[in-house]
Design a protein around this motif. Structure first.
Motif, PDB file in Angstrom:
ATOM      1  N   UNK A  34      37.972 -85.688  15.299  1.00 19.03           N
ATOM      2  CA  UNK A  34      37.339 -86.998  15.460  1.00 19.03           C
ATOM      3  C   UNK A  34      36.703 -87.020  16.846  1.00 19.03           C
ATOM      4  N   UNK A  35      35.539 -87.631  16.958  1.00 14.40           N
ATOM      5  CA  UNK A  35      34.870 -87.620  18.259  1.00 14.40           C
ATOM      6  C   UNK A  35      34.070 -88.903  18.469  1.00 14.40           C
ATOM      7  N   UNK A  36      33.859 -89.209  19.738  1.00 15.34           N
ATOM      8  CA  UNK A  36      33.072 -90.365  20.146  1.00 15.34           C
ATOM      9  C   UNK A  36      32.030 -89.898  21.145  1.00 15.34           C
ATOM     10  N   UNK A 136      32.148 -96.525  -0.249  1.00 15.90           N
ATOM     11  CA  UNK A 136      33.462 -97.125   0.033  1.00 15.90           C
ATOM     12  C   UNK A 136      33.916 -96.969   1.487  1.00 15.90           C
ATOM     13  N   UNK A 137      33.310 -96.019   2.220  1.00 19.39           N
ATOM     14  CA  UNK A 137      33.687 -95.809   3.620  1.00 19.39           C
ATOM     15  C   UNK A 137      32.888 -96.681   4.581  1.00 19.39           C
ATOM     16  N   UNK A 138      31.842 -97.326   4.092  1.00 18.82           N
ATOM     17  CA  UNK A 138      30.943 -98.089   4.959  1.00 18.82           C
ATOM     18  C   UNK A 138      31.649 -99.166   5.778  1.00 18.82           C
ATOM     19  N   UNK A 139      32.668 -99.874   5.235  1.00 18.09           N
ATOM     20  CA  UNK A 139      33.338-100.906   6.045  1.00 18.09           C
ATOM     21  C   UNK A 139      33.995-100.378   7.316  1.00 18.09           C
ATOM     22  N   UNK A 140      34.206 -99.066   7.402  1.00 19.07           N
ATOM     23  CA  UNK A 140      34.783 -98.506   8.619  1.00 19.07           C
ATOM     24  C   UNK A 140      33.928 -98.820   9.841  1.00 19.07           C
ATOM     25  N   UNK A 141      32.609 -98.921   9.655  1.00 22.10           N
ATOM     26  CA  UNK A 141      31.716 -99.172  10.792  1.00 22.10           C
ATOM     27  C   UNK A 141      32.096-100.456  11.513  1.00 22.10           C
ATOM     28  N   UNK A 142      32.286-101.538  10.772  1.00 24.37           N
ATOM     29  CA  UNK A 142      32.654-102.804  11.376  1.00 24.37           C
ATOM     30  C   UNK A 142      34.027-102.768  12.004  1.00 24.37           C
ATOM     31  N   UNK A 143      34.958-102.093  11.362  1.00 29.27           N
ATOM     32  CA  UNK A 143      36.314-102.010  11.900  1.00 29.27           C
ATOM     33  C   UNK A 143      36.344-101.209  13.203  1.00 29.27           C
ATOM     34  N   UNK A 147      37.479-102.518  17.178  1.00 25.66           N
ATOM     35  CA  UNK A 147      38.710-101.958  17.756  1.00 25.66           C
ATOM     36  C   UNK A 147      38.804-102.286  19.240  1.00 25.66           C
ATOM     37  N   UNK A 148      40.013-102.514  19.710  1.00 22.92           N
ATOM     38  CA  UNK A 148      40.224-102.912  21.107  1.00 22.92           C
ATOM     39  C   UNK A 148      39.977-101.784  22.099  1.00 22.92           C
ATOM     40  N   UNK A 149      40.247-100.558  21.711  1.00 25.18           N
ATOM     41  CA  UNK A 149      40.052 -99.426  22.623  1.00 25.18           C
ATOM     42  C   UNK A 149      39.775 -98.176  21.800  1.00 25.18           C
ATOM     43  N   UNK A 150      39.354 -97.111  22.474  1.00 23.54           N
ATOM     44  CA  UNK A 150      38.936 -95.906  21.747  1.00 23.54           C
ATOM     45  C   UNK A 150      40.116 -95.236  21.053  1.00 23.54           C
ATOM     46  N   UNK A 151      41.294 -95.296  21.654  1.00 18.81           N
ATOM     47  CA  UNK A 151      42.450 -94.698  21.003  1.00 18.81           C
ATOM     48  C   UNK A 151      42.775 -95.378  19.689  1.00 18.81           C
ATOM     49  N   UNK A 152      42.663 -96.698  19.681  1.00 20.22           N
ATOM     50  CA  UNK A 152      42.900 -97.453  18.447  1.00 20.22           C
ATOM     51  C   UNK A 152      41.866 -97.103  17.394  1.00 20.22           C
ATOM     52  N   UNK A 153      40.602 -96.971  17.813  1.00 23.28           N
ATOM     53  CA  UNK A 153      39.536 -96.648  16.869  1.00 23.28           C
ATOM     54  C   UNK A 153      39.729 -95.250  16.281  1.00 23.28           C
ATOM     55  N   UNK A 154      40.075 -94.289  17.126  1.00 19.70           N
ATOM     56  CA  UNK A 154      40.312 -92.931  16.635  1.00 19.70           C
ATOM     57  C   UNK A 154      41.464 -92.905  15.640  1.00 19.70           C
ATOM     58  N   UNK A 155      42.529 -93.630  15.949  1.00 24.41           N
ATOM     59  CA  UNK A 155      43.677 -93.685  15.041  1.00 24.41           C
ATOM     60  C   UNK A 155      43.297 -94.354  13.726  1.00 24.41           C
ATOM     61  N   UNK A 156      42.406 -95.335  13.806  1.00 31.84           N
ATOM     62  CA  UNK A 156      41.942 -96.019  12.596  1.00 31.84           C
ATOM     63  C   UNK A 156      41.237 -95.039  11.658  1.00 31.84           C
ATOM     64  N   UNK A 157      40.376 -94.184  12.218  1.00 27.43           N
ATOM     65  CA  UNK A 157      39.705 -93.176  11.401  1.00 27.43           C
ATOM     66  C   UNK A 157      40.719 -92.219  10.785  1.00 27.43           C
ATOM     67  N   UNK A 158      41.648 -91.757  11.611  1.00 30.26           N
ATOM     68  CA  UNK A 158      42.670 -90.825  11.117  1.00 30.26           C
ATOM     69  C   UNK A 158      43.487 -91.466  10.004  1.00 30.26           C
ATOM     70  N   UNK A 162      43.765 -90.235   6.124  1.00 28.58           N
ATOM     71  CA  UNK A 162      45.102 -89.872   5.656  1.00 28.58           C
ATOM     72  C   UNK A 162      45.459 -90.680   4.415  1.00 28.58           C
ATOM     73  N   UNK A 163      45.078 -91.952   4.408  1.00 27.36           N
ATOM     74  CA  UNK A 163      45.328 -92.791   3.243  1.00 27.36           C
ATOM     75  C   UNK A 163      44.593 -92.317   2.005  1.00 27.36           C
ATOM     76  N   UNK A 164      43.418 -91.708   2.194  1.00 24.45           N
ATOM     77  CA  UNK A 164      42.649 -91.212   1.049  1.00 24.45           C
ATOM     78  C   UNK A 164      43.331 -90.027   0.367  1.00 24.45           C
ATOM     79  N   UNK A 165      44.262 -89.385   1.058  1.00 21.24           N
ATOM     80  CA  UNK A 165      44.957 -88.249   0.455  1.00 21.24           C
ATOM     81  C   UNK A 165      45.833 -88.687  -0.715  1.00 21.24           C
ATOM     82  N   UNK A 166      46.272 -89.929  -0.672  1.00 22.62           N
ATOM     83  CA  UNK A 166      47.095 -90.452  -1.768  1.00 22.62           C
ATOM     84  C   UNK A 166      46.205 -90.635  -2.997  1.00 22.62           C
ATOM     85  N   UNK A 167      46.540 -89.966  -4.044  1.00 24.88           N
ATOM     86  CA  UNK A 167      45.754 -90.075  -5.268  1.00 24.88           C
ATOM     87  C   UNK A 167      44.524 -89.195  -5.302  1.00 24.88           C
ATOM     88  N   UNK A 168      44.289 -88.399  -4.242  1.00 25.67           N
ATOM     89  CA  UNK A 168      43.135 -87.493  -4.229  1.00 25.67           C
ATOM     90  C   UNK A 168      43.400 -86.298  -5.135  1.00 25.67           C
TER      91      UNK A 168
END
Length: 300
Positions: A34-36, A136-143, A147-158, A162-168
């Motif tokens: 993940x990168x910024x 379905x991934x487009x709402x990530x842009x707004x989230x 985000x309050x800080x870059x660490x929170x945003x990076x964790x949000x992407x991760x 990770x959640x997409x692995x369920x049922x993949x």
């Protein structure tokens, strides 16, 4: 946690910073990093660079319009949610004041997360908000923007991936095996790849186009080129002859590959400013183990 960070100022009044965030253990077979990237420059000016051939990437861009073109195509405005498939050609990129979050998608991740062959998006990009596979991934842009800080945003992407692995879909072990073989610098031919995978060459061709985007012969050639390019990116003081992968017969063969993959000569590339990729190579190597995404080894 940020492991690698690069900052450069290619011209007066311009600042380019890239921060890298390793993905969690669950994502390592599927995502590279993940990168910024943040660009601050005077109004009306843009920084320009060429992205190397690589695996797929998703980027969420805020700020002034950016322009991109793959493989010599006329640059066009990049969408705010841009999905770029695997590339075998350099991507020209021009950016003004902007902030872009990105995540690299490895071949196994493409098969895991997206229900379309990688070949369908090879050497091109699309607006993720308009493509049914990525909308379905487009709402990530707004989230990410909220985000309050870059660490929170990076964790949000991760967390999201990770959640997409369920049922993949279940992993295709042939994809991971093929990826592992491709990043082995001993591999020199499609026949060797087929032997390693215990598949026919025809089956390897189908697998390669579906999961990696290109024929296996081209991928092997691309990997050889990227190994040489990565050495230069880590130490631009080296001469090209010093960077050559040992599978090259001579510098002329390397020059032909350079023109094929980067669209210019090695000399022309060395002379160009590299405001985005230049300073980021060492930081990326520290964070992900490789200076360029195309050499990233699956599963960390």
């Amino acid at each position: 946690m940020t492991v690698g960070e690069s900052v450069s100022g290619p011209q007066s009044g311009t600042r380019v910073a890239t921060r890298f965030f390793p993905v969690s253990a669950a994502l390592r077979p599927y995502c590279s990093i993940i990168y910024l990237t943040e660009v601050e420059t005077s109004p009306g000016t843009r920084v320009e660079d060429y992205l190397h051939p690589e695996w797929a990437n998703l980027r969420f861009i805020d700020g002034e319009p950016s322009f991109a073109g793959v493989g010599g195509a006329k640059p066009e405005a990049a969408p705010h949610f841009v999905v770029t498939g695997p590339t075998s050609k350099a991507t020209y990129f021009a950016a003004g004041n902007m902030r872009a979050w990105g995540i690299g998608i490895l071949p196994a991740g493409w098969a895991k997360f997206f229900a379309l062959p990688a070949e369908d998006l090879a050497d091109r990009f699309v607006d993720g908000t308009k493509h049914p596979a990525f909308a379905p991934l487009a709402p990530l842009a707004g989230r990410l923007r909220q985000a309050n800080d870059v660490g929170t945003a990076a964790q949000m992407l991760d967390d999201h991936f990770t959640g997409l692995l369920v049922g993949a879909p279940r992993d295709d072990p042939a994809i991971l095996a093929a990826h592992g073989a491709l990043v082995d610098d001993e591999l020199t031919s499609v026949a060797e790849l087929a032997e390693k995978l215990e598949l026919s060459e025809r089956s390897v061709e189908r697998l390669s186009r579906r999961a990696f985007g290109f024929p296996p012969k081209l991928l092997i050639r691309r990997q050889r080129f990227l190994r040489s390019l990565a050495r230069f990116m880590l130490d631009p003081s080296m001469s090209w002859i010093e960077t050559l992968d040992y599978h090259y017969y001579d510098q002329a063969q390397f020059t032909r590959d350079f023109r094929r993959f980067m669209g210019m000569s090695p000399r022309a590339y060395a002379a160009r400013a590299k405001p985005i990729l230049g300073s980021a190579a060492r930081a990326r190597a520290a964070a992900a183990g490789e200076a360029v995404q195309g050499l990233h080894k699956p599963a960390g």
